[in-house]
Design an enzyme around this catalytic site. Structure first.
Site, PDB file in Angstrom:
ATOM      1  N   ASP A 161       0.833  -1.212   0.000  1.00  0.00           N
ATOM      2  CA  ASP A 161       0.000   0.000   0.000  1.00  0.00           C
ATOM      3  C   ASP A 161       0.861   1.253   0.000  1.00  0.00           C
ATOM      4  O   ASP A 161       0.448   2.304  -0.477  1.00  0.00           O
ATOM      5  CB  ASP A 161      -0.884   0.026   1.260  1.00  0.00           C
ATOM      6  CG  ASP A 161      -1.771  -1.204   1.368  1.00  0.00           C
ATOM      7  OD1 ASP A 161      -1.994  -1.688   2.507  1.00  0.00           O
ATOM      8  OD2 ASP A 161      -2.188  -1.709   0.300  1.00  0.00           O
ATOM      9  N   LYS A 218      18.888   6.913   6.910  1.00  0.00           N
ATOM     10  CA  LYS A 218      18.856   5.468   6.627  1.00  0.00           C
ATOM     11  C   LYS A 218      20.255   4.874   6.798  1.00  0.00           C
ATOM     12  O   LYS A 218      21.224   5.536   6.448  1.00  0.00           O
ATOM     13  CB  LYS A 218      18.404   5.241   5.162  1.00  0.00           C
ATOM     14  CG  LYS A 218      17.028   5.739   4.806  1.00  0.00           C
ATOM     15  CD  LYS A 218      16.801   5.737   3.290  1.00  0.00           C
ATOM     16  CE  LYS A 218      17.592   6.824   2.579  1.00  0.00           C
ATOM     17  NZ  LYS A 218      17.317   6.906   1.121  1.00  0.00           N
ATOM     18  N   ASP A 252      18.650   2.417  -4.128  1.00  0.00           N
ATOM     19  CA  ASP A 252      19.783   2.045  -4.989  1.00  0.00           C
ATOM     20  C   ASP A 252      20.990   1.618  -4.171  1.00  0.00           C
ATOM     21  O   ASP A 252      22.027   1.264  -4.768  1.00  0.00           O
ATOM     22  CB  ASP A 252      20.170   3.240  -5.876  1.00  0.00           C
ATOM     23  CG  ASP A 252      20.796   4.371  -5.077  1.00  0.00           C
ATOM     24  OD1 ASP A 252      22.002   4.658  -5.255  1.00  0.00           O
ATOM     25  OD2 ASP A 252      20.105   4.924  -4.209  1.00  0.00           O
TER      26      ASP A 252
HETATM   27  O1  DEZ Z   1      26.299  11.582   0.655  1.00  0.00           O
HETATM   28  C1  DEZ Z   1      25.072  11.599   0.748  1.00  0.00           C
HETATM   29  O2  DEZ Z   1      24.513  12.405   1.554  1.00  0.00           O
HETATM   30  C2  DEZ Z   1      24.267  10.597  -0.036  1.00  0.00           C
HETATM   31  O3  DEZ Z   1      24.998  10.080  -1.055  1.00  0.00           O
HETATM   32  C3  DEZ Z   1      22.987  11.108  -0.620  1.00  0.00           C
HETATM   33  O4  DEZ Z   1      22.493  11.929   0.197  1.00  0.00           O
HETATM   34  C4  DEZ Z   1      22.069   9.961  -0.884  1.00  0.00           C
HETATM   35  O5  DEZ Z   1      20.740  10.402  -0.961  1.00  0.00           O
HETATM   36  P1  DEZ Z   1      19.566   9.332  -1.151  1.00  0.00           P
HETATM   37  O6  DEZ Z   1      20.089   8.326  -2.133  1.00  0.00           O
HETATM   38  O7  DEZ Z   1      19.287   8.730   0.170  1.00  0.00           O
HETATM   39  O8  DEZ Z   1      18.430  10.116  -1.707  1.00  0.00           O
HETATM   40 MG    MG Z   2      20.078   6.704  -3.276  1.00  0.00          MG
END
Ligand code: DEZ
Ligand code: MG
Length: 308
Positions: free
Chosen positions: A25, A230, A255
């Site tokens: 969802d 995260k 990714d």
């Molecule tokens: O160095 C960083 O902050 C990260 O590579 C970047 O912020 C990743 O962002 P996300 O893929 O979580 O959108």
């Molecule tokens: Mg990313």
């Protein structure tokens, strides 16, 4: 060590894609490397989000990129033809600001944050009424002077109200900022990071990430920051609380294995989908020491369009 179950490949399999979409969802979507690369939105992403939303799915953007605030992201999405609302966006800058204001609760005489990072962090701290110094302040964008060495060493240039150092992606990092941050940490300030990603996927290439910006402080102090992005489950709990998530009916799309996919797995979500348009590749989760193994994967997010 038993081999981890390998992910189901969905690209090109219409029935599997439909079953995948029907199973959830809420889709938590990473941004850098999934939706866009820098200011370039990946082909078919706009239509894919429309498809998910047309099927009554909730789309929530969960990014570790702290250089922008949620309202900045609404503008970036709009410029790409993606309607969104501040309420649909959960960034590591916001996650850090609410952690500092609602959980950490610094003592009143030491409630200031020394920021290493860009405007996104400052906007979110402001939205939570958390005072800060450093960050994009132009007086920190210069070389060290003899007065700096002396004043930082004897503390006369340091602000006694600083109780926390927060590091994020900073495109203007320098020795002056690092020296101030280092001294605050030596004096007992809390050490936080918006995120600790080692690299930053942008412009169809890779650059040093937020984790690499903060690493000189990890090395010089011997301390590790508490990371609020995260795969931090503090962030997942905040998202669950805000969106009243049914974790079993929620899927994290990302990714990067050691942030996005780990975030979904540690969060006990019903699913994780990896896309191959950013940091991680198949070999990374097939490796014995894989940081995490997704449940599903596609070459690119718009492969879900096959469901239409
Ligand atoms: O160095 C960083 O902050 C990260 O590579 C970047 O912020 C990743 O962002 P996300 O893929 O979580 O959108
Ligand atoms: Mg990313």
């Amino acid at each position: 060590m038993t081999a981890q179950p390998q992910p189901e490949y969905l690209t090109g399999d219409v029935a599997a894609i439909n079953a995948f979409i029907d199973r959830f969802d809420v889709f938590l979507l990473d941004c850098d490397g999934v939706i866009w690369s820098g200011d370039h939105v990946f082909e078919g992403v706009v239509e894919t989000l429309e498809l998910l939303r047309s099927r009554g799915k909730r789309t929530v953007f969960v990014t570790n990129n702290s250089t922008k605030s949620r309202s900045d992201y609404v503008k970036k999405f709009a410029a790409m033809g993606i309607p969104s609302d501040v309420e649909d966006i959960f960034g590591s800058a916001y996650s850090s600001a609410i952690y500092i204001s609602r959980i950490l609760k610094l003592p009143p005489h030491q409630n200031k944050v020394f920021v290493i990072g860009e405007a996104g962090i400052e906007s979110e701290l402001k939205s939570e009424n958390v005072p800060f110094i450093g960050g994009t302040d132009p007086s920190f964008r210069r070389d060290m002077t003899p007065e700096d060495w002396a004043g930082i060493a004897d503390g006369s240039l340091l602000d006694p109200e600083v109780g926390c150092v927060l590091t994020g992606l900073d495109f203007h990092i320098n020795y002056l900022k690092l020296s101030h941050a280092y001294q605050y940490l030596r004096r007992g300030a809390k050490f936080l990071a918006t995120n600790v990603d080692s690299t930053f996927p942008t412009h169809n290439s890779f650059f040093p990430g937020a984790g690499s910006i903060g690493m000189p402080l990890v090395n010089s102090t011997g301390q590790k920051p508490v990371s609020l992005g995260k795969p931090s489950q503090a962030m997942m709990d905040a998202i669950e609380g805000k969106f009243h998530l049914d974790r079993e009916r929620t899927c994290m799309i990302g990714d990067r294995l050691d942030t996005d996919i780990q975030f979904g797995i540690q969060g006990k979500l019903g699913g994780t989908l990896a896309v191959l348009t950013g940091v991680s590749h198949r070999e990374d989760w097939e490796a014995k020491n894989a940081a995490a193994v997704p449940k599903f994967y596609v070459d690119k997010l718009s492969d879900l369009l096959k469901a239409a």
